[in-house]
Motif scaffolding. Sequence first.
Motif, PDB file in Angstrom:
ATOM      1  N   ARG A  96       0.833  -1.209   0.000  1.00 32.30           N
ATOM      2  CA  ARG A  96       0.000   0.000   0.000  1.00 32.30           C
ATOM      3  C   ARG A  96       0.866   1.257   0.000  1.00 32.30           C
ATOM      4  N   LEU A 104       2.262   1.555  -3.467  1.00 35.58           N
ATOM      5  CA  LEU A 104       1.260   1.980  -4.448  1.00 35.58           C
ATOM      6  C   LEU A 104       0.889   3.444  -4.285  1.00 35.58           C
ATOM      7  N   VAL A 133       3.010   5.286  -6.713  1.00 38.06           N
ATOM      8  CA  VAL A 133       2.941   4.871  -8.110  1.00 38.06           C
ATOM      9  C   VAL A 133       1.811   5.628  -8.811  1.00 38.06           C
ATOM     10  N   ALA A 134       2.082   6.031 -10.047  1.00 31.75           N
ATOM     11  CA  ALA A 134       1.072   6.756 -10.831  1.00 31.75           C
ATOM     12  C   ALA A 134      -0.019   5.793 -11.273  1.00 31.75           C
ATOM     13  N   THR A 135      -1.237   6.115 -10.882  1.00 32.52           N
ATOM     14  CA  THR A 135      -2.362   5.274 -11.258  1.00 32.52           C
ATOM     15  C   THR A 135      -2.953   5.735 -12.586  1.00 32.52           C
ATOM     16  N   ARG A 136      -3.872   4.953 -13.134  1.00 36.95           N
ATOM     17  CA  ARG A 136      -4.492   5.275 -14.417  1.00 36.95           C
ATOM     18  C   ARG A 136      -5.336   6.532 -14.323  1.00 36.95           C
ATOM     19  N   ASP A 137      -6.078   6.671 -13.221  1.00 33.64           N
ATOM     20  CA  ASP A 137      -6.916   7.865 -13.081  1.00 33.64           C
ATOM     21  C   ASP A 137      -6.064   9.120 -12.952  1.00 33.64           C
ATOM     22  N   TRP A 138      -4.952   8.982 -12.220  1.00 33.23           N
ATOM     23  CA  TRP A 138      -4.094  10.162 -12.062  1.00 33.23           C
ATOM     24  C   TRP A 138      -3.473  10.564 -13.395  1.00 33.23           C
TER      25      TRP A 138
END
Length: 208
Positions: free
Chosen positions: A157, A160, A163-168
């Motif tokens: 956690r 993560l 880490v760059a998420t898809r939404d960001w």
Amino acid sequence: MTSGEGGGPDRMERLEARERMPSGASAVSRHRTRLDMPRAPRRTLLPEYDPEVFGRLSERIARFLGTWRFIAWMTGIVVIWIGWNAAAPKELRFDEYPFIFLTLALSLQASYAAPLILLAQNRQADRDRVTHEQDRKQNERSIADTEYLTREIAALRMGLGEVATRDWIRSELEEMTRTLEGTLEGTLEEQRAVFPSGDGNRSDEHDR
């Protein structure tokens, strides 16, 4: 000097020490130094038996003593015994009232049944103790595994979170797109303000 004469004093000392030892002591000492050889079984006057076989037999007997079948058999034998010695002809009776032989047989049966039941209970207690110990070790391993997994999940956690998420990434791209669109619109407005459309046509025609 020959090879047989070499080390004479040491050899003489060993011979004298061997002579001073009692008979059979050297053989015993040599036997004790051999740790890879099993010891000879000790001879005892007591009869030898397999405790595991005797323990299983005692458990079977104790298990049978705790059933309704044993109670039914015991009740039937006692009733037949008393009925025969009370109603049979006098010359055929083998245990008249007060049934001393029956009392002796029941006492003998109880004296053997009690230790057999205790032995079966001790074996069951040993098995329960081993099972409890195994359960305790299994619970300790399960707790350790759970704590390890909890730490790993917490670390994932935390990782993560960085880490760059898809939404960001999508939101950043949309913001960059809006910024570029705004920049392009501002550039076009500046060009229109500097070069009006009519003036630009006229200058082109004059140059031609």
